[in-house]
Motif scaffolding. Structure first.
Motif, short mmCIF file in Angstrom:
data_model
loop_
_atom_site.label_atom_id
_atom_site.label_comp_id
_atom_site.label_asym_id
_atom_site.label_seq_id
_atom_site.Cartn_x
_atom_site.Cartn_y
_atom_site.Cartn_z
N PRO A 2 47.49 -9.39 -14.26
CA PRO A 2 46.66 -10.04 -13.23
C PRO A 2 45.63 -10.98 -13.85
CG PRO A 2 46.83 -7.67 -12.84
CD PRO A 2 47.40 -7.93 -14.20
N LEU A 3 45.38 -12.06 -13.15
CA LEU A 3 44.38 -13.02 -13.60
C LEU A 3 42.99 -12.37 -13.51
CD1 LEU A 3 44.22 -16.74 -12.51
CD2 LEU A 3 42.15 -15.37 -12.65
N GLU A 4 42.21 -12.55 -14.57
CA GLU A 4 40.81 -12.09 -14.56
C GLU A 4 39.92 -13.26 -14.90
OE1 GLU A 4 39.50 -8.44 -15.95
OE2 GLU A 4 41.47 -7.52 -16.11
N ALA A 5 38.80 -13.35 -14.21
CA ALA A 5 37.90 -14.49 -14.43
C ALA A 5 36.46 -14.10 -14.18
CB ALA A 5 38.29 -15.66 -13.52
N LEU A 6 35.59 -14.77 -14.92
CA LEU A 6 34.15 -14.66 -14.69
C LEU A 6 33.61 -16.05 -14.35
CD1 LEU A 6 32.93 -12.41 -17.66
CD2 LEU A 6 33.36 -11.73 -15.30
N ILE A 7 32.93 -16.16 -13.23
CA ILE A 7 32.26 -17.41 -12.87
C ILE A 7 30.80 -17.23 -13.27
CG2 ILE A 7 31.67 -18.99 -11.01
CD1 ILE A 7 34.08 -17.92 -9.47
N VAL A 8 30.33 -18.13 -14.12
CA VAL A 8 29.00 -17.98 -14.71
C VAL A 8 28.09 -19.13 -14.28
CG1 VAL A 8 27.69 -17.69 -16.84
CG2 VAL A 8 30.07 -16.91 -16.73
N SER A 9 26.91 -18.78 -13.81
CA SER A 9 25.92 -19.80 -13.44
C SER A 9 24.62 -19.56 -14.21
CB SER A 9 25.64 -19.80 -11.94
OG SER A 9 24.96 -18.62 -11.56
N TYR A 63 34.60 -19.52 -16.10
CA TYR A 63 34.39 -20.75 -15.33
C TYR A 63 32.89 -21.01 -15.24
CZ TYR A 63 34.92 -24.38 -11.83
OH TYR A 63 34.89 -25.59 -11.18
N PRO A 64 32.38 -22.03 -15.95
CA PRO A 64 30.94 -22.33 -15.90
C PRO A 64 30.58 -23.09 -14.61
CG PRO A 64 31.96 -23.12 -17.95
CD PRO A 64 33.05 -22.86 -16.95
N MET A 65 29.76 -22.48 -13.79
CA MET A 65 29.30 -23.13 -12.56
C MET A 65 28.06 -23.96 -12.89
SD MET A 65 30.40 -23.43 -9.53
CE MET A 65 29.86 -24.16 -7.97
N LYS A 79 27.25 -17.66 -27.07
CA LYS A 79 26.49 -16.67 -27.83
C LYS A 79 26.40 -15.34 -27.09
CE LYS A 79 22.74 -18.28 -29.60
NZ LYS A 79 21.33 -18.77 -29.76
N ARG A 80 26.40 -15.40 -25.77
CA ARG A 80 26.18 -14.18 -25.00
C ARG A 80 27.47 -13.52 -24.51
NH1 ARG A 80 21.46 -14.93 -20.77
NH2 ARG A 80 22.05 -12.76 -20.45
N LEU A 81 28.59 -14.21 -24.61
CA LEU A 81 29.86 -13.62 -24.21
C LEU A 81 30.36 -12.63 -25.27
CD1 LEU A 81 31.75 -16.75 -22.85
CD2 LEU A 81 30.98 -14.80 -21.49
N ALA A 82 31.02 -11.58 -24.81
CA ALA A 82 31.62 -10.62 -25.74
C ALA A 82 32.75 -11.28 -26.51
CB ALA A 82 32.12 -9.40 -24.98
N ASP A 83 33.05 -10.77 -27.70
CA ASP A 83 34.14 -11.31 -28.50
C ASP A 83 35.47 -11.19 -27.76
OD1 ASP A 83 32.38 -11.83 -30.52
OD2 ASP A 83 32.84 -9.99 -31.65
N GLY A 84 36.29 -12.24 -27.88
CA GLY A 84 37.62 -12.20 -27.29
C GLY A 84 37.71 -12.67 -25.87
N VAL A 85 36.58 -12.98 -25.25
CA VAL A 85 36.59 -13.44 -23.87
C VAL A 85 36.84 -14.95 -23.85
CG1 VAL A 85 35.25 -13.65 -21.73
CG2 VAL A 85 35.04 -11.61 -23.15
N GLY A 86 37.64 -15.40 -22.91
CA GLY A 86 37.94 -16.81 -22.81
C GLY A 86 39.43 -17.02 -22.57
N PRO A 87 39.90 -18.24 -22.47
CA PRO A 87 39.16 -19.49 -22.76
C PRO A 87 38.17 -19.88 -21.67
CG PRO A 87 41.33 -19.98 -21.91
CD PRO A 87 41.28 -18.50 -22.08
N ARG A 88 37.32 -20.83 -22.03
CA ARG A 88 36.32 -21.34 -21.11
C ARG A 88 36.81 -22.64 -20.50
NH1 ARG A 88 32.47 -21.99 -24.52
NH2 ARG A 88 32.30 -24.25 -24.57
N LEU A 89 36.77 -22.73 -19.18
CA LEU A 89 37.17 -23.95 -18.50
C LEU A 89 36.04 -24.98 -18.55
CD1 LEU A 89 39.02 -21.61 -17.25
CD2 LEU A 89 39.26 -23.16 -15.29
N VAL A 90 36.34 -26.20 -18.17
CA VAL A 90 35.33 -27.23 -18.11
C VAL A 90 34.34 -26.89 -17.00
CG1 VAL A 90 36.54 -28.70 -16.44
CG2 VAL A 90 34.97 -29.74 -18.09
N SER A 91 33.11 -27.32 -17.14
CA SER A 91 32.10 -27.04 -16.12
C SER A 91 32.47 -27.63 -14.77
CB SER A 91 30.74 -27.59 -16.56
OG SER A 91 30.23 -26.87 -17.66
N PHE A 92 32.03 -26.98 -13.73
CA PHE A 92 32.30 -27.39 -12.35
C PHE A 92 32.05 -28.87 -12.12
CE2 PHE A 92 30.07 -28.03 -8.21
CZ PHE A 92 31.16 -27.91 -7.36
N GLY A 93 30.92 -29.38 -12.57
CA GLY A 93 30.55 -30.76 -12.30
C GLY A 93 31.41 -31.80 -12.98
N LEU A 94 32.23 -31.38 -13.96
CA LEU A 94 33.08 -32.30 -14.70
C LEU A 94 34.55 -32.22 -14.30
CD1 LEU A 94 31.58 -31.93 -18.30
CD2 LEU A 94 31.04 -33.64 -16.56
#
Length: 239
Positions: A2-9, A63-65, A79-94
């Motif tokens: 299953p897809l897992e995601a964190l939306i971060v603001s 997903y950076p909001m 710096k604050r994400l746990a090791d192994g988390v990702g990949p990180r998508l492009v920011s919402f505004g871009l």
């Protein structure tokens, strides 16, 4: 799997619970478009929460909001994400699909108000920064893309923290004007600085909600997450 995601603001450091509630609501709305996915929201302002949540989500998409890629997304977030988390998508505004969503919204507002887009002035209200050009560059690029689709009479950008100011950008325009805030949430600058600029400039046009509150945004984010999960080796579309 299953897809897992964190939306971060960014959140609201003075009152972290407010930002946490907002991003949780957005994550829940995104999850409605992703059956069987686990989507959570978290802010950088809540002490220890992103560290704990990301540690429990190895391999989760991030997903950076945010409206641009800058210090928070390039330095603080990794710096604050746990090791192994990702990949990180492009920011919402871009995200390259955001200007199209915004253009559709502006055209709909024009239709509802009886405005001809070519006789309408468009103002993009942004944050700006006294330290980095990335924020205003993202705002200007977004404005250019939206204007390219809508073909307004004129397009201007105004900023909270650099020139041209919001007041300057809103001054001298008539009722056939639309101000679109290039912000992810409706607080802070959108609730204080923007209304003050509207009053100081005598602006009589239409002021929309921030682009981050558009009802189609949850689906847009869900589409980006689904696309990244299914095509991990293809670069994400940015403008």
């Amino acid at each position: 799997m299953p897809l897992e995601a964190l939306i971060v603001s960014h959140g609201q450091p003075s009152d972290p619970d407010v930002g946490e509630a907002e991003i949780a609501a957005l994550a829940a709305a995104v999850a409605q478009h992703l059956p069987d996915a686990r989507v959570d929201g978290v802010t950088l302002a809540a002490p220890g929460r992103i560290e704990a949540l990301s540690a429990d989500r190895p391999g989760a998409l991030i997903y950076p909001m945010f409206m641009a890629d800058g210090w928070f997304t390039q330095v603080q977030l990794p710096k604050r994400l746990a090791d192994g988390v990702g990949p990180r998508l492009v920011s919402f505004g871009l995200d390259c699909t955001l200007p199209m969503l915004a253009a559709h919204w502006v055209r709909q507002v024009c239709a509802d108000r009886g405005f001809d887009p070519k006789d309408t002035d468009l103002i993009i209200a942004g944050h700006g920064s006294g330290k980095s050009r990335r924020v205003s560059e993202a705002t200007n690029a977004f404005a250019a893309r939206v204007a390219g689709e809508v073909k307004p009479r004129s397009v201007r950008c105004g900023f909270v923290e650099e020139d041209p100011s919001l007041t300057d950008a809103l001054t001298g325009l008539g009722e056939k004007s639309i101000c679109l805030p290039f912000f992810a949430a409706k607080r802070g600058h959108v609730l204080d600085d923007l209304p003050e600029a509207v009053a100081a400039s005598g602006f009589t046009g239409v002021v929309l909600d921030p682009i981050g509150l558009h009802p189609d945004v949850p689906k847009m984010i869900a589409d980006a997450l689904r696309w990244r999960a299914t095509t991990p080796n293809v670069a994400q579309c940015v403008f």
